[in-house]
Design a protein around this motif. Sequence first.
Motif, PDB file in Angstrom:
ATOM      1  N   VAL A 103      -0.957  10.759  25.444  1.00  0.00           N
ATOM      2  CA  VAL A 103       0.258  10.721  26.260  1.00  0.00           C
ATOM      3  C   VAL A 103       0.866  12.096  26.548  1.00  0.00           C
ATOM      4  O   VAL A 103       1.259  12.365  27.679  1.00  0.00           O
ATOM      5  CB  VAL A 103       1.289   9.742  25.660  1.00  0.00           C
ATOM      6  N   ILE A 106      -0.923  13.155  29.481  1.00  0.00           N
ATOM      7  CA  ILE A 106      -0.648  12.313  30.648  1.00  0.00           C
ATOM      8  C   ILE A 106       0.694  12.670  31.280  1.00  0.00           C
ATOM      9  O   ILE A 106       0.833  12.743  32.491  1.00  0.00           O
ATOM     10  CB  ILE A 106      -0.662  10.816  30.236  1.00  0.00           C
ATOM     11  N   LYS A 142     -18.081  -2.418  28.543  1.00  0.00           N
ATOM     12  CA  LYS A 142     -17.502  -1.177  28.031  1.00  0.00           C
ATOM     13  C   LYS A 142     -17.091  -1.334  26.569  1.00  0.00           C
ATOM     14  O   LYS A 142     -16.885  -0.359  25.864  1.00  0.00           O
ATOM     15  CB  LYS A 142     -16.310  -0.751  28.888  1.00  0.00           C
TER      16      LYS A 142
ATOM     17  N   PRO B 542      -0.747   4.820  29.706  1.00  0.00           N
ATOM     18  CA  PRO B 542      -1.891   5.680  29.385  1.00  0.00           C
ATOM     19  C   PRO B 542      -3.062   5.525  30.351  1.00  0.00           C
ATOM     20  O   PRO B 542      -3.954   6.365  30.365  1.00  0.00           O
ATOM     21  CB  PRO B 542      -2.291   5.243  27.971  1.00  0.00           C
ATOM     22  N   ALA B 543      -3.035   4.475  31.182  1.00  0.00           N
ATOM     23  CA  ALA B 543      -4.149   4.286  32.117  1.00  0.00           C
ATOM     24  C   ALA B 543      -3.946   5.044  33.430  1.00  0.00           C
ATOM     25  O   ALA B 543      -4.854   5.139  34.241  1.00  0.00           O
ATOM     26  CB  ALA B 543      -4.357   2.805  32.400  1.00  0.00           C
ATOM     27  N   ASN B 554      -7.505   5.208  34.855  1.00  0.00           N
ATOM     28  CA  ASN B 554      -8.558   5.178  33.858  1.00  0.00           C
ATOM     29  C   ASN B 554      -9.049   3.733  33.727  1.00  0.00           C
ATOM     30  O   ASN B 554      -8.368   2.871  33.184  1.00  0.00           O
ATOM     31  CB  ASN B 554      -8.020   5.694  32.516  1.00  0.00           C
ATOM     32  N   ARG B 555     -10.263   3.507  34.247  1.00  0.00           N
ATOM     33  CA  ARG B 555     -10.800   2.141  34.305  1.00  0.00           C
ATOM     34  C   ARG B 555     -10.986   1.524  32.925  1.00  0.00           C
ATOM     35  O   ARG B 555     -10.926   0.314  32.759  1.00  0.00           O
ATOM     36  CB  ARG B 555     -12.168   2.148  35.005  1.00  0.00           C
ATOM     37  N   ALA B 556     -11.258   2.386  31.943  1.00  0.00           N
ATOM     38  CA  ALA B 556     -11.506   1.851  30.603  1.00  0.00           C
ATOM     39  C   ALA B 556     -10.215   1.331  29.968  1.00  0.00           C
ATOM     40  O   ALA B 556     -10.258   0.508  29.070  1.00  0.00           O
ATOM     41  CB  ALA B 556     -12.137   2.922  29.727  1.00  0.00           C
ATOM     42  N   LEU B 557      -9.081   1.833  30.430  1.00  0.00           N
ATOM     43  CA  LEU B 557      -7.824   1.451  29.782  1.00  0.00           C
ATOM     44  C   LEU B 557      -7.009   0.433  30.572  1.00  0.00           C
ATOM     45  O   LEU B 557      -6.297  -0.380  30.002  1.00  0.00           O
ATOM     46  CB  LEU B 557      -6.955   2.696  29.542  1.00  0.00           C
ATOM     47  N   CYS B 558      -7.070   0.507  31.900  1.00  0.00           N
ATOM     48  CA  CYS B 558      -6.208  -0.344  32.724  1.00  0.00           C
ATOM     49  C   CYS B 558      -6.516  -1.824  32.483  1.00  0.00           C
ATOM     50  O   CYS B 558      -7.677  -2.221  32.397  1.00  0.00           O
ATOM     51  CB  CYS B 558      -6.436  -0.025  34.204  1.00  0.00           C
ATOM     52  N   SER B 579     -12.698  -5.358  35.219  1.00  0.00           N
ATOM     53  CA  SER B 579     -12.539  -4.153  34.419  1.00  0.00           C
ATOM     54  C   SER B 579     -13.853  -3.661  33.816  1.00  0.00           C
ATOM     55  O   SER B 579     -13.872  -3.018  32.788  1.00  0.00           O
ATOM     56  CB  SER B 579     -11.530  -4.438  33.304  1.00  0.00           C
TER      57      SER B 579
END
Lengths: 200, 581
Positions: A103, A106, A142, B542-543, B554-558, B579
Amino acid sequence: MNNINIMIVGVGGQGSILASKVIGSVALQNSFDIKMSEVHGMSQRGGSVVTSVKLGEKVHAPIIDRGEADIILAFEQLEALRWIEHLQPGGKMVVNTQKIEPVPVIIGDAEYTENVLEMLKENLQDVVVINALEKALQAGSKKVVNVVMLGVMASFLPFDRADWLQAVKENVPRDYLNKNTAAFDSGFNYVSQKGAEINC
Amino acid sequence: MKQLMLGNEAVARGAYEAGVTVASAYPGTPSTEVTEYIAEYDEIYSEWAPNEKVALEMAVGSAVAGARTICTMKHVGLNVAADPLFTSSYTGINGGLVIVVADDPGLHSSQNEQDSRHYARAAKIPMLSPVDSAECRSMVKEGFRISEEFDTPVLVRLSTRISHSRSVVETGERKKVRVKEYEKDFQKYVMMPAMGRKRHVVVEERLDELRGFSSSTELNYIDWQNRNTGVVSSGIAYQYAREAFPEASFLKLGLVFPFPEALIKELAREVKKLYVVEELEPFFENQIKALGLEVIGKDRLPVTGELSPGLIRENMNQDEREIIESPQDDIPARPPVMCPGCPHRGAFYVLDQLDLTVTGDIGCYTLGALPPAEAMDTCLCMGGSVSMAHGVEQAAGPDLADKTIGVIGDSTFIHSGITGLIDIVYNQGTSTVMILDNSITGMTGHQENPATGYTIKGEPTSSVDLKKLAEAVGIKRVSVVDPFELEELRQIVSREVKADEASVIIAQRPCALLEEMEYSGIMKVDFDRCTYCRRCMEIGCPAIVDRGDRITINRALCVGCALCTEMCSFDALKKVGDSGE
Ligand SMILES: Cc1ncc(C[n+]2csc(CCOP(=O)(O)OP(=O)(O)O)c2C)c(N)n1
């Protein structure tokens, strides 16, 4: 038999506990004494997460101190750098190229450290770099990044592939077994396929 | 069978094997999993209580009625349960009672670093302290034996590294223990002054017996090795000390209160140098020194934080580690954050926008105190937000009160926020309280609570209606709102804080990690529309990533919660695909 100290570092939510449980199951099958320490609670929420796994004839402390890790499995670049002092000189680092911005980065209060991989290679004798997210997506999800990483590490630990696969089976939901097996194999074969080029 | 078990899981196993039939608890890291594992045994009645005081009272009732009972909480939970704790020491038990308390040295997930051993001493209750999962199992069983032999509750002290470490456990069979006959005995169970006076004498006699027991029980022993150095230790510190002093003789304390005087004198007589290695307070050290013995302890080790083998070596013995120096010293920190999709994000964005004084509370939403919202002024203890808002008003008057709001989670509100709310209404305060109802106890890892409609075993049950509850205690202004409706929430909050009556706002949206909350798809930035105004960054998701010249996802987080679309005036954030599953 020397103790093997393994640290798994990453970001909350990346699945390091599952990875450590699989290592634990394999070690138990092979009659090692085991201590593992994991993080639950507050720091799970996207924070920096460390899991320790110690194997040997007799293990006392469940945590790994600075200078004590034989292997660090880093699920994220910045975390690899953050925990580098825990690796003993001559220890091995496996690092996933994935970057997860914290963060402060970010929101622009800090910058994500540049050239992390180069720094790791310069300062460590033995680094394996892998794009585990890509491998995970190839394996079907993932979510299996952790098992890709586990596979890489398994390829240089003294346990049989069959034991590993059995342990993966015991620890993942049945619906996800195929993806996890594929993920494990892509990690397990990674070093031999790539050869010496990645071992700087 | 040999199994790898979490310390907390082994505690549950010990309770099961000891023939426990009743378990009560309130969650709290690092203790929570004990009761979650117990709930998996059908032979044991288990429950989440609304708070630790209720949990312990329920457990004392069960023990007095004759059942072997276990009650579990984190260290600060024992503060809440301290009232029944102290007097249950006087009444004693009937069926065995083990109270498990988990300390958190290093404050991994807590508001303070208190040392529960002081409670054992203050309440005159014996305390056990396991060093690994195998001992978690065996000591809980032994705890029940001691409880029944000495007619006392028994405390078992865990700490984060015991609770959350896995090690090898050899399990055994469950012992059939019959629930003992209950006999009315008001001299023993009705603690009025006349009876309390007599029971205090009994407590002191019991303590004398336990002191003798402490030097004779196998829980405490000397492991003789090299006689130059002797080390006294217990709990996780013992494991660290074994690594730091591989050759020393050890006095290992399994029963940490009362202290085994005969054993410590024996060790001190034989060794040249005596060390005491303990995390947090100099609890043993002070008792050793009171015997006139010389010992090295907190003059070398910190009272704050966790110990580690390296730290002990560095300060007490030789340290031969070689360290790879980090090539970079300003690595950006990675503080915990609200998850992508977290309903609290909307609430704290609005609180920040309105620039209110926020008396906060404990839960995932405490993260609202951190950047980017930084919308929390205080966080003291569970329930504190509500009563503190009232205190702010009484101290500073209506001007500050019109800019003050107490913010509290659903589980925390039921734990002890409700009493504060009654205080406000009863004393004609005008404070505003926002209940962040995410339909679960999030912070400790998703436990059901009285407002969720399910028991610990997942069985449907009645659920507290927070709106009706607020109305029932006398709140006339109750609003219910979705915290992702930012504009509506903003209007309601600004209106309610100014109202000259007490009010409650219930912000309702389930935790993003709940299965029923599976959002679909993920967000994507339409670069043709995005003007890089960076407004979406203000919610601190954070995404959402600022690339310096553009915004990306951020595709891994959204998770696709789409809160960011509320921020975008250019319709540049769109939901697409899945996702990557
Ligand atoms: C006395 C006490 N007991 C338990 C805890 C552990 N604890 C911290 S927050 C929390 C519950 C949070 O749940 P909720 O209020 O529903 O908020 P959420 O985390 O879901 O946002 C608990 C049990 C504590 N800090 N203090």
